[in-house]
Scaffold this active site. Sequence first.
Site, short mmCIF file in Angstrom:
data_model
loop_
_atom_site.label_atom_id
_atom_site.label_comp_id
_atom_site.label_asym_id
_atom_site.label_seq_id
_atom_site.Cartn_x
_atom_site.Cartn_y
_atom_site.Cartn_z
N HIS A 193 -0.61 9.14 -37.39
CA HIS A 193 -1.23 10.40 -36.97
C HIS A 193 -0.42 11.10 -35.88
O HIS A 193 -0.98 11.87 -35.11
CB HIS A 193 -2.67 10.14 -36.50
CG HIS A 193 -3.53 9.59 -37.58
ND1 HIS A 193 -3.88 10.31 -38.70
CD2 HIS A 193 -4.09 8.36 -37.75
CE1 HIS A 193 -4.63 9.56 -39.50
NE2 HIS A 193 -4.76 8.38 -38.94
N ARG A 246 0.81 -1.22 0.00
CA ARG A 246 0.00 0.00 0.00
C ARG A 246 0.85 1.27 0.00
O ARG A 246 0.30 2.37 -0.09
CB ARG A 246 -0.91 0.01 1.22
CG ARG A 246 -1.85 -1.18 1.29
CD ARG A 246 -2.70 -1.12 2.51
NE ARG A 246 -3.73 -0.12 2.40
CZ ARG A 246 -4.93 -0.31 1.88
NH1 ARG A 246 -5.25 -1.50 1.43
NH2 ARG A 246 -5.80 0.65 1.80
N ASN A 286 -4.76 6.50 6.88
CA ASN A 286 -4.71 6.19 5.46
C ASN A 286 -5.77 7.05 4.79
O ASN A 286 -6.93 7.02 5.22
CB ASN A 286 -5.01 4.69 5.27
CG ASN A 286 -5.37 4.35 3.84
OD1 ASN A 286 -4.90 5.00 2.91
ND2 ASN A 286 -6.21 3.35 3.66
N GLY A 287 -5.41 7.82 3.78
CA GLY A 287 -6.38 8.67 3.08
C GLY A 287 -5.92 10.11 3.04
O GLY A 287 -4.72 10.38 3.17
N LYS A 301 3.40 -1.29 -18.05
CA LYS A 301 4.26 -2.19 -17.27
C LYS A 301 5.71 -1.71 -17.35
O LYS A 301 6.40 -1.64 -16.35
CB LYS A 301 4.21 -3.62 -17.81
CG LYS A 301 3.05 -4.48 -17.44
CD LYS A 301 3.00 -4.98 -16.02
CE LYS A 301 2.30 -4.02 -15.14
NZ LYS A 301 0.88 -3.99 -15.07
N TRP A 354 2.36 5.93 1.95
CA TRP A 354 2.50 6.39 0.57
C TRP A 354 2.25 7.89 0.66
O TRP A 354 1.15 8.34 0.95
CB TRP A 354 1.47 5.72 -0.34
CG TRP A 354 1.68 6.05 -1.78
CD1 TRP A 354 2.58 5.48 -2.63
CD2 TRP A 354 0.96 7.01 -2.54
NE1 TRP A 354 2.46 6.04 -3.87
CE2 TRP A 354 1.47 6.98 -3.85
CE3 TRP A 354 -0.07 7.91 -2.26
CZ2 TRP A 354 1.00 7.81 -4.87
CZ3 TRP A 354 -0.53 8.74 -3.27
CH2 TRP A 354 0.00 8.68 -4.56
N GLU A 396 6.19 1.56 -15.40
CA GLU A 396 6.05 1.38 -13.95
C GLU A 396 7.31 0.85 -13.29
O GLU A 396 7.68 1.28 -12.21
CB GLU A 396 4.94 0.35 -13.65
CG GLU A 396 3.54 0.87 -13.71
CD GLU A 396 2.53 -0.24 -13.38
OE1 GLU A 396 1.70 -0.01 -12.49
OE2 GLU A 396 2.57 -1.32 -14.00
N GLU A 413 -1.17 -1.64 -21.98
CA GLU A 413 -0.75 -2.31 -20.75
C GLU A 413 0.76 -2.58 -20.78
O GLU A 413 1.45 -2.44 -19.77
CB GLU A 413 -1.56 -3.61 -20.57
CG GLU A 413 -1.08 -4.55 -19.49
CD GLU A 413 -1.11 -3.98 -18.08
OE1 GLU A 413 -1.60 -2.86 -17.88
OE2 GLU A 413 -0.60 -4.66 -17.17
C1 G6P Z 1 -2.67 1.14 -8.89
C2 G6P Z 1 -1.87 -0.12 -9.12
C3 G6P Z 1 -2.24 -0.71 -10.47
C4 G6P Z 1 -3.72 -0.96 -10.56
C5 G6P Z 1 -4.53 0.31 -10.26
C6 G6P Z 1 -6.00 0.00 -10.07
O1 G6P Z 1 -2.26 2.13 -9.76
O2 G6P Z 1 -0.48 0.15 -9.05
O3 G6P Z 1 -1.54 -1.94 -10.64
O4 G6P Z 1 -4.03 -1.41 -11.83
O5 G6P Z 1 -4.08 0.90 -9.04
O6 G6P Z 1 -6.14 -0.77 -8.91
P1 G6P Z 1 -7.32 -1.77 -8.65
O7 G6P Z 1 -7.02 -2.37 -7.30
O8 G6P Z 1 -8.58 -0.96 -8.64
O9 G6P Z 1 -7.32 -2.79 -9.73
#
Ligand code: G6P
Length: 608
Positions: free
Chosen positions: A503, A27, A98-99, A484, A74, A487, A480
Amino acid sequence: MCGIVGVIGREPVAGKIVEALKRLEYRGYDSAGVATLENGHMERRRAAGKLRNLEARLVESPLHGLIGIGHTRWATHGKPTENNAHPHASDKLAVVHNGIIENFRELREELIGKGHVFATETDTEVVAHIVTEEMRGGLGPKEAVAAALPRLKGAFALAFLFDGEENLMIGARLGAPLAVGYGDGEMYLGSDALALAPFTDTLTYLEDGDWVVLTRDGAQFHDMAGRPVVRARQRTQASAFLIDKGNHRHFMAKEIHEQPEVVGRTLAHYLDMSAGRVNLPFDLPFDPAKLSRVTIVACGTAYYAGLVAKYWIERFARLPVEIDVASEFRYREAPMDPHGLMIVVSQSGETADTLASLRYAKEQGQHILSVVNVPTSTIARESHVAALTLAGPEIGVASTKAFTCQLSVLACLAVAFGRARGALDAQAEKGLVDELIALPGLMAEAIKREPKIEHLAPSLSKATDVLYLGRGTSYPLALEGALKLKEISYIHAEGYAAGELKHGPIALIDESMPVIVISPYDAVFEKTVSNMQEVAARGGKVILIGDEHAEREASIDLHAVIVMPTMAPTFAAIAYAVPVQLLAYHTAVFMGKDVDQPRNLAKSVTVE
Ligand code: G6P
């Protein structure tokens, strides 16, 4: 984001708190901290960076208290320093959060006016001070928390520890998850079942607006208005899952390799394999034949799973599908058809924007179906029906197995809708089901391409920009793939529909630009060949992820090919996800990056 935990125990709790934080590190991992009561008085240990820094701090300077709270952060407000690390404290209490407290500026000014001195840049610190202010006014801890909570705007899960109160902890939840765990003479608070899995499998999830008073003997729940309420206890499965890397170097590698198994398990849950038909494990609370429209909403990788599903649902069920990222959808006041279905896709089931979109659609009278990996999550609980992905806990921050399990469930739903609407007959359904059944084996085959993929990592790691191209369902997979790579390797990458190349992005192509083309030999392959030629003509390096037929027909000098097993193209995106993930993984590992916990990211995004 951020993970919180609390333990009222019978022996020193710091070790248990750290153990729970390890399971919550997905988290966020910008800093970590623990507070316990040592002989009745608050003591904190905090450290910037990952949990191991806090562990080292606790070795130098141990804590012995029997009650404590912990946090893994975070960062939102304030840099990831030790000073900004939770728990935040006053002379009366400590709190983990958290939040986001959205009105923290106003509250901070008000409290400074009353003589409070702030030590951090965080929004959370106002929570410590506002409750302290109530206590200075003469209220006890419970009354002070009850008085302070209505003043907080935003989203939060909170856990409070009070100086001198060896048998009292208070938790509160609004828009961010929090669970109470029941042990043998011990009580726990945690952001999720996973955190508490080693200690208990019996949990109560707080509802939005709830707060709870914990003692060693039990929990007393209150709703937003302060009325005592009863909340059901649940048994969880989380403890059944072992959180270790097995023989793999990283969780991400383990999770990529697990895919044939978990996709197989998920498909088995949704298919009657011997009869060759989809057999949904729940009754649909709506008739798919009466639907006029599907709206899919999600974030990140889950959004790309939804984008693939759009192709399937439109094609098999002849249903129009609209899709949007949740952070946009939630605010754009979209008109929604009275006979509409919203599908929300979320691994964690807690993503704040996705949850808000779900709630908006519910108000608009939509049927809500969620595709989620965590059955006890808020999104699962607030949906009319939760279609579970059986991926098991995903620890690597970059989603892999959750993605392919989401695709598997969405594929089954698309076929089921097609059948219910008369757009597919039994024979067509059987054909599609047979293609689905073949996927786990094809994914296992794809994994065997790993040495070849690893071999490409050194050259890809030299790139500063990479382009991913695809058509049809390979287009969302291109998005995707780019996500990846970004990330976990921090290489800039973009995904494009191959037809869009001319384009704009074609202007970027030169000798230094790798272009990864994802294309099985399908109905639009000839069109993709033209795009590859356009790249090659400008000196770009084409890496093709395709099958033998595609390789043969590519008719250009390819820089490299990852040859996939031959398969029907319909659901190929599920199997093609494997090389796409492995390519990002090996590039990042080659570059020495922290693939499981990439910088600045978190797995469960409970803030906007
Ligand atoms: C974060 C994670 C991603 C994930 C996204 C949505 O950015 O790093 O890997 O796809 O959240 O999360 P969820 O739990 O809603 O799939």
